[in-house]
Write a protein that holds these residues in place. Structure first.
Motif, PDB file in Angstrom:
ATOM      1  N   GLU A  91      21.543  10.725  25.208  1.00 17.12           N
ATOM      2  CA  GLU A  91      21.948   9.600  26.049  1.00 17.12           C
ATOM      3  C   GLU A  91      20.768   9.175  26.908  1.00 17.12           C
ATOM      4  O   GLU A  91      20.144   9.994  27.595  1.00 17.12           O
ATOM      5  CB  GLU A  91      23.124   9.990  26.931  1.00 17.12           C
ATOM      6  CG  GLU A  91      23.630   8.840  27.790  1.00 17.12           C
ATOM      7  CD  GLU A  91      24.849   9.230  28.615  1.00 17.12           C
ATOM      8  OE1 GLU A  91      25.053   8.650  29.682  1.00 17.12           O
ATOM      9  OE2 GLU A  91      25.600  10.129  28.161  1.00 17.12           O
ATOM     10  N   LEU A  92      20.450   7.865  26.850  1.00 20.36           N
ATOM     11  CA  LEU A  92      19.355   7.351  27.652  1.00 20.36           C
ATOM     12  C   LEU A  92      19.789   7.229  29.102  1.00 20.36           C
ATOM     13  O   LEU A  92      20.963   6.984  29.399  1.00 20.36           O
ATOM     14  CB  LEU A  92      18.909   5.979  27.133  1.00 20.36           C
ATOM     15  CG  LEU A  92      18.373   5.906  25.702  1.00 20.36           C
ATOM     16  CD1 LEU A  92      17.920   4.472  25.373  1.00 20.36           C
ATOM     17  CD2 LEU A  92      17.211   6.863  25.499  1.00 20.36           C
ATOM     18  N   LEU A 137      12.822   0.252  22.113  1.00 20.45           N
ATOM     19  CA  LEU A 137      13.324   1.267  23.032  1.00 20.45           C
ATOM     20  C   LEU A 137      12.498   2.531  22.868  1.00 20.45           C
ATOM     21  O   LEU A 137      12.242   2.977  21.734  1.00 20.45           O
ATOM     22  CB  LEU A 137      14.796   1.592  22.744  1.00 20.45           C
ATOM     23  CG  LEU A 137      15.819   0.470  22.975  1.00 20.45           C
ATOM     24  CD1 LEU A 137      17.180   0.910  22.470  1.00 20.45           C
ATOM     25  CD2 LEU A 137      15.894   0.101  24.451  1.00 20.45           C
ATOM     26  N   ASN A 138      12.082   3.072  23.991  1.00 20.48           N
ATOM     27  CA  ASN A 138      11.282   4.316  23.945  1.00 20.48           C
ATOM     28  C   ASN A 138      10.083   4.184  22.999  1.00 20.48           C
ATOM     29  O   ASN A 138       9.792   5.065  22.188  1.00 20.48           O
ATOM     30  CB  ASN A 138      12.153   5.507  23.525  1.00 20.48           C
ATOM     31  CG  ASN A 138      13.167   5.886  24.588  1.00 20.48           C
ATOM     32  OD1 ASN A 138      13.062   5.448  25.735  1.00 20.48           O
ATOM     33  ND2 ASN A 138      14.156   6.680  24.195  1.00 20.48           N
TER      34      ASN A 138
END
Length: 717
Positions: A91-92, A137-138
């Motif tokens: 979970e981010l 993302l990331n």
């Protein structure tokens, strides 16, 4: 009761107290009721909060289990808030991101479609928003899917609050694309594919399967594939086999791959490939591998296979093997070219098949053929077959459109099992017998005997020794002078001699053909060329003027691309001019089209060119007309016969007249008697060479002879 108060006052006081008591009781009851109500409401509120918390927890658990997070957007600040997004199982952290930053993170290819879906929802055209796009993302690009709707009343037609769910669908997207690719491959591959259940009923198929079987998709679905083709039982691993498929157009050879697919329902994938073209190609390759491309006869490999079978199957009955070589075929190639030679070989092959239709006839290579006679053949049948072949070859062959010639066969024969018990031994002995036939005058048959093998062994050993001695230049050279009519020296010819430790002196008539066939002649010719240049320099120093030194050239030397450079280098190394060397060529060396430009370049360099053994080859007159020769040597065969043969004298007389008209010098070789010399002199020969004047001698002896008497002094006979 207060005794001091009047009764009326006392009663009023009591009434007032009772009223106050009632009021207190009512207030206390009211407070108690209020407390009970408050307690009840508080419990209801607590219970409602507990239910809400439970619902929120269950919602969060459901979202977490599905990998989805929550997002919301407010028009007041334009910020998108994301909570609980799961990427790769983690979970981010929650984040807030301005709308412009969100847009910038969307991949450019997906940006326009995503913004359009957002606008359609905000404008009320679509009640919900549901779209997928790629976002960074990331520090990596991920696929996400967002779904949501307006949660607050719009102000002036614009939503003020939108919320929904967000999920990372990168893995699902990759699986969908893979599945789509597999579906496209399944549908479009050239291989015929079918998915079958455990009973071989077709569940799914592609167009290639429909074309191969000649059945429609509707007809194939549910069809038992075993009715068209024999297939093995579904195993635990893939199986590849070749089978015959029954189609609407007949039986088709196919390569089948059966791949089991595990799971609750046992099924498999059947892939079929039409291998008709491959089978035809394999058959063509097999024919090419066992068939001679020029004559369409079986080739060497096919002959060896057939012989091996015969040796195995005919142990009791036996058979005969003939090995045939064409006499004079090399001259055809050299004089007319390889195209005409190929035409002759095809005609020879046709005659061989017609003469011995029951025999197995194959081309061994070049102008050599092997003939396996039917089983049970003995000496009588071998001789009969050879006589038939000789008679068949006796009729003239047409070469090209204008020429006819006679080609004779030299035939060697062996018998199985008397002369050998394996194919290689039989072929080797038959080849040796064939060479004995050539040595015996050609156009004849020789059946193998042990004495022939001794000669074959000698030939093999000589070939090996020749290569070694050529590498180390272990040859000696002699000079045979040439003279004019007055007996004065005009030039000399360098001749090679070979002495071996095992066989002693070997005649040039024996080792020169071996050198030609083995390729050693090129190195041997190089040594002779340098020796001729060296002798030319020595003669000039002794005599005071140059005398030409002749050296023989082989056809293989002329085919060497660097021969011109080699010849010039030999002269430069010895310090002599090319005109001091006389290059002698036989007519067999003149077949290639590349020879004429080479001879012209050699003449431009200054070399003298002489046509050797004139009259023994083909198209001699055309050689005199078109090639840059300065000298012609009359073959010794004509010289030996001219006294007793008027025709030989006529040939010599005609040749000399042609040479005089063309301005060519003539040399008679093999002059051994005074009568020959007198007759040749009367006919007009310019130079003479033979034992009558001088035998071949060491160069030092000839130089001493020149130093003693001079080149211009007549040599006594």
């Amino acid at each position: 009761m207060n005794a001091g108060l009047p009764p009326a006052a006392n009663a009023a006081h009591i009434e007032a107290l009772a009223l106050m008591q009632r009021r207190f009781d009512r207030e206390r009851a009211a407070r108690k009721a209020a407390e009970q109500l408050l307690t009840s409401k508080s419990r209801e509120l607590f219970d409602a909060l507990q239910v809400a918390q439970d619902s929120e927890h269950r919602l969060q658990m459901a979202l977490w289990a599905s990998g989805e997070g929550i997002w919301d957007w407010s028009s007041e600040d334009g910020v998108m808030r994301v909570r609980g997004l799961v990427v790769d199982g983690l979970e981010l952290p929650a984040y807030d991101m301005a709308g412009r930053e969100v847009i910038e993170r969307i991949e450019p290819e997906d940006r326009e479609a995503t913004l359009l879906a957002w606008r359609l929802h905000l404008s009320g055209t679509h009640a919900d928003i549901d779209t997928a796009y790629r976002v960074r993302l990331n520090n990596e690009v991920r696929w996400v899917r967002i779904r949501g709707r307006t949660m607050a009343n719009p102000v002036a037609g614009m939503p003020v609050h939108v919320t929904g769910t967000i999920k990372d669908i990168t893995v699902q997207r990759a699986a969908e694309e893979s599945l789509h690719t597999m579906a496209q491959a399944f549908a479009s591959t050239h291989d015929a594919l079918a998915v079958v259940d455990g009973a071989w009923r077709v569940v799914e198929t592609n167009e290639s399967m429909q074309r191969l079987t000649g059945l429609s998709q509707q007809a194939l679905l549910g069809f038992n594939l075993l009715e068209l083709i024999d297939l093995p039982a579904l195993g635990d691993s893939a199986q590849r086999i070749e089978r015959q498929l029954e189609s609407a157009g007949g039986m088709i050879p196919v390569e089948v791959t059966v791949t089991p697919v595990g799971g609750e329902t046992r099924c498999g994938i059947v892939a079929m490939r039409d291998i008709r073209e491959r089978r035809l190609a394999e058959e063509r390759l097999e024919r090419m591998a066992l068939q001679d491309a020029l004559t369409a006869l079986p080739n060497r490999a096919a002959l060896e296979q057939h012989l091996a079978r015969c040796v195995k199957d005919r142990l009791r009955t036996g058979f005969g093997l003939l090995f045939l070589d064409l006499d004079g075929f090399k001259g055809v190639n050299d004089s007319f070219g390889h195209g005409e030679g190929d035409q002759l070989l095809r005609e020879v092959s046709s005659r061989l098949r017609q003469a011995l239709p029951q025999a197995f006839i194959g081309r061994w290579g070049g102008d050599e053929f092997a003939i396996v006679l039917p089983e049970g053949t003995g000496d009588f049948h071998i001789r009969e077959a050879a006589q038939l072949l000789i008679a068949t070859m006796a009729m003239p062959f047409r070469v090209g459109s204008e020429h006819e010639m006679l080609i004779s066969p030299s035939i060697g024969a062996v018998r199985f099992p008397e002369d050998g018990d394996d194919a290689s031994t039989l072929l080797r002995k038959a080849d040796a017998a064939m060479y004995r036939a050539k040595d015996s005058g050609k156009n004849c048959l020789r059946i193998f005997d042990p004495a022939i093998e001794e000669g074959a062994v000698r030939r093999v050993k000589l070939q090996s020794l020749l290569r070694v001695d050529a590498e180390r230049n272990a040859f000696t050279f002699v000079a045979q002078p040439k003279f004019d009519r007055a007996g004065r020296h005009t030039s000399a010819e360098v001749l090679v001699r070979w002495n071996t430790r095992e066989f002693g002196a070997v005649s040039p008539a024996e080792f020169i053909p071996i050198a030609e066939q083995s390729g050693t002649i090129e190195l041997l010719g190089r040594h002779a060329l340098h020796m001729a240049a060296h002798l030319a320099k020595q003669v000039q120093e002794v005599v005071g003027r140059p005398l030409p030194i002749a050296v023989n050239l082989s056809p293989r030397q002329l085919r060497f691309s660097g021969f011109e450079r080699l010849a010039v280098h030999a002269c430069e190394r010895m310090g002599v001019h090319p005109s001091q060397l006389e290059l002698e060529l036989t007519e067999s060396a003149l077949a290639s089209d590349a020879v004429l430009p080479l001879l012209q370049r050699l003449r431009q360099q200054g070399f003298s060119l002489s046509l050797d053994d004139f009259g023994t080859g083909y198209s001699s007159l055309s050689h005199l007309l078109h090639l840059p020769f300065q000298k012609v040597k009359i073959d010794r065969a004509f010289v030996m016969d001219m006294q007793d043969n008027p025709r030989a004298r006529a040939v010599i007389r005609g040749t000399l007249q042609i040479c005089r008209d063309l301005g060519l010098t003539t040399v008679a070789e093999g002059v051994e008697t005074e009568a020959q010399f007198q007759l040749l002199s009367e006919l007009g020969v310019d130079e003479f060479q033979g034992y009558l004047f001088a035998r071949p001698m060491p160069p030092e002896q000839w130089l001493a002879l020149l130093a003693k008497g001079g080149a211009d002094k007549a040599l006594p006979r």
